[in-house]
Design a protein around this motif. Sequence first.
Motif, PDB file in Angstrom:
ATOM      1  N   UNK A  44      -9.981  37.393  -8.348  1.00 39.84           N
ATOM      2  CA  UNK A  44     -10.501  36.219  -9.199  1.00 39.84           C
ATOM      3  C   UNK A  44      -9.882  35.903 -10.474  1.00 39.84           C
ATOM      4  N   UNK A  45      -8.595  36.364 -10.327  1.00 40.85           N
ATOM      5  CA  UNK A  45      -7.733  36.230 -11.583  1.00 40.85           C
ATOM      6  C   UNK A  45      -7.706  34.646 -11.910  1.00 40.85           C
ATOM      7  N   UNK A  59      -0.237  40.904  -8.476  1.00 42.10           N
ATOM      8  CA  UNK A  59      -1.693  40.834  -9.196  1.00 42.10           C
ATOM      9  C   UNK A  59      -2.245  42.349  -8.285  1.00 42.10           C
ATOM     10  N   UNK A  60      -2.556  43.209  -9.019  1.00 44.51           N
ATOM     11  CA  UNK A  60      -3.072  44.421  -8.042  1.00 44.51           C
ATOM     12  C   UNK A  60      -2.443  45.091  -6.712  1.00 44.51           C
ATOM     13  N   UNK A  61      -1.253  45.267  -7.032  1.00 45.14           N
ATOM     14  CA  UNK A  61      -0.529  45.726  -5.925  1.00 45.14           C
ATOM     15  C   UNK A  61      -0.263  44.803  -4.843  1.00 45.14           C
ATOM     16  N   UNK A  62      -0.417  43.467  -5.240  1.00 49.25           N
ATOM     17  CA  UNK A  62      -0.191  42.437  -4.260  1.00 49.25           C
ATOM     18  C   UNK A  62       1.162  41.449  -4.813  1.00 49.25           C
ATOM     19  N   UNK A  63       1.769  40.797  -3.999  1.00 51.22           N
ATOM     20  CA  UNK A  63       2.521  39.698  -4.431  1.00 51.22           C
ATOM     21  C   UNK A  63       1.953  38.491  -3.524  1.00 51.22           C
ATOM     22  N   UNK A  64       1.552  37.634  -4.461  1.00 49.54           N
ATOM     23  CA  UNK A  64       0.690  36.540  -4.138  1.00 49.54           C
ATOM     24  C   UNK A  64       1.523  35.079  -4.541  1.00 49.54           C
ATOM     25  N   UNK A  71      -3.719  31.317  -0.159  1.00 44.32           N
ATOM     26  CA  UNK A  71      -2.669  32.208  -0.862  1.00 44.32           C
ATOM     27  C   UNK A  71      -2.262  33.371   0.301  1.00 44.32           C
ATOM     28  N   UNK A  72      -1.036  33.486   0.229  1.00 44.25           N
ATOM     29  CA  UNK A  72      -0.668  34.579   0.967  1.00 44.25           C
ATOM     30  C   UNK A  72      -0.259  35.856   0.177  1.00 44.25           C
ATOM     31  N   UNK A  73      -1.034  36.963   0.374  1.00 40.99           N
ATOM     32  CA  UNK A  73      -0.919  38.235  -0.203  1.00 40.99           C
ATOM     33  C   UNK A  73      -0.041  39.167   0.446  1.00 40.99           C
ATOM     34  N   UNK A  74       1.178  39.682  -0.123  1.00 41.70           N
ATOM     35  CA  UNK A  74       2.180  40.579   0.400  1.00 41.70           C
ATOM     36  C   UNK A  74       1.959  41.895  -0.263  1.00 41.70           C
ATOM     37  N   UNK A  75       1.589  43.107   0.528  1.00 39.63           N
ATOM     38  CA  UNK A  75       1.345  44.446  -0.147  1.00 39.63           C
ATOM     39  C   UNK A  75       2.912  44.894  -0.728  1.00 39.63           C
ATOM     40  N   UNK A  76       2.791  45.222  -1.982  1.00 43.13           N
ATOM     41  CA  UNK A  76       3.922  45.766  -2.658  1.00 43.13           C
ATOM     42  C   UNK A  76       4.288  47.014  -2.290  1.00 43.13           C
ATOM     43  N   UNK A  77       3.717  47.664  -1.213  1.00 43.70           N
ATOM     44  CA  UNK A  77       4.034  49.303  -0.799  1.00 43.70           C
ATOM     45  C   UNK A  77       5.346  48.968   0.127  1.00 43.70           C
ATOM     46  N   UNK A  78       6.219  49.458  -0.169  1.00 44.21           N
ATOM     47  CA  UNK A  78       7.330  49.569   0.998  1.00 44.21           C
ATOM     48  C   UNK A  78       7.158  50.151   2.012  1.00 44.21           C
ATOM     49  N   UNK A  79       7.578  49.688   3.438  1.00 42.07           N
ATOM     50  CA  UNK A  79       7.102  50.276   4.638  1.00 42.07           C
ATOM     51  C   UNK A  79       8.055  51.363   5.073  1.00 42.07           C
ATOM     52  N   UNK A  80       9.153  51.623   4.284  1.00 42.42           N
ATOM     53  CA  UNK A  80      10.079  52.718   4.497  1.00 42.42           C
ATOM     54  C   UNK A  80       9.357  54.068   4.214  1.00 42.42           C
ATOM     55  N   UNK A  81       9.324  54.414   2.873  1.00 41.66           N
ATOM     56  CA  UNK A  81       8.576  55.504   2.361  1.00 41.66           C
ATOM     57  C   UNK A  81       7.368  55.469   1.160  1.00 41.66           C
TER      58      UNK A  81
END
Length: 137
Positions: A44-45, A59-64, A71-81
């Motif tokens: 609710x930002x 926002x909160x670990x997501x790239x929106x 909205x499309x939210x992509x996780x900011x956690x790399x899928x490598x490591x």
Amino acid sequence: MKRRPFLLRVWSALGLLLVGGWSGFSLAALHRAGRRREAPLALDDPRLETLEPGAALLIEGWWLRREDEGLLALSRTCTHLGCTLAPAAGGEGLACPCHRSRFDAAGQPLSGPAREPLARRHLRRKDGRWVEGAPAG
Ligand code: FES
């Protein structure tokens, strides 16, 4: 050492290696599956209300990013490591500071050691919040 006991030890060692490798692979697969079953995302930002098409926010670990229907939210956690991704310099998408993987604006890997796409969620406006999977309204 006699031949038969020697071969028995060799086959036992190979069997242990196979079981150990399979167990590690299975645990990694379970870990990845567990990460994909996270709680529904709800945001609710107030900055999301003025987000222009094509623009993005962290926002909160997501790239929106604004899409036609939400909205499309992509996780900011790399899928490598698992390092935290940052917006890519000079272009769209995200870049990893650890081993230089790069992801496009849809979360697909473009370069680097990461092979899996980023976790992604689609958010719709509902009751004054942006919630995952809810109908537009
Ligand atoms: Fe991102 Fe290795 S953790 S490329």
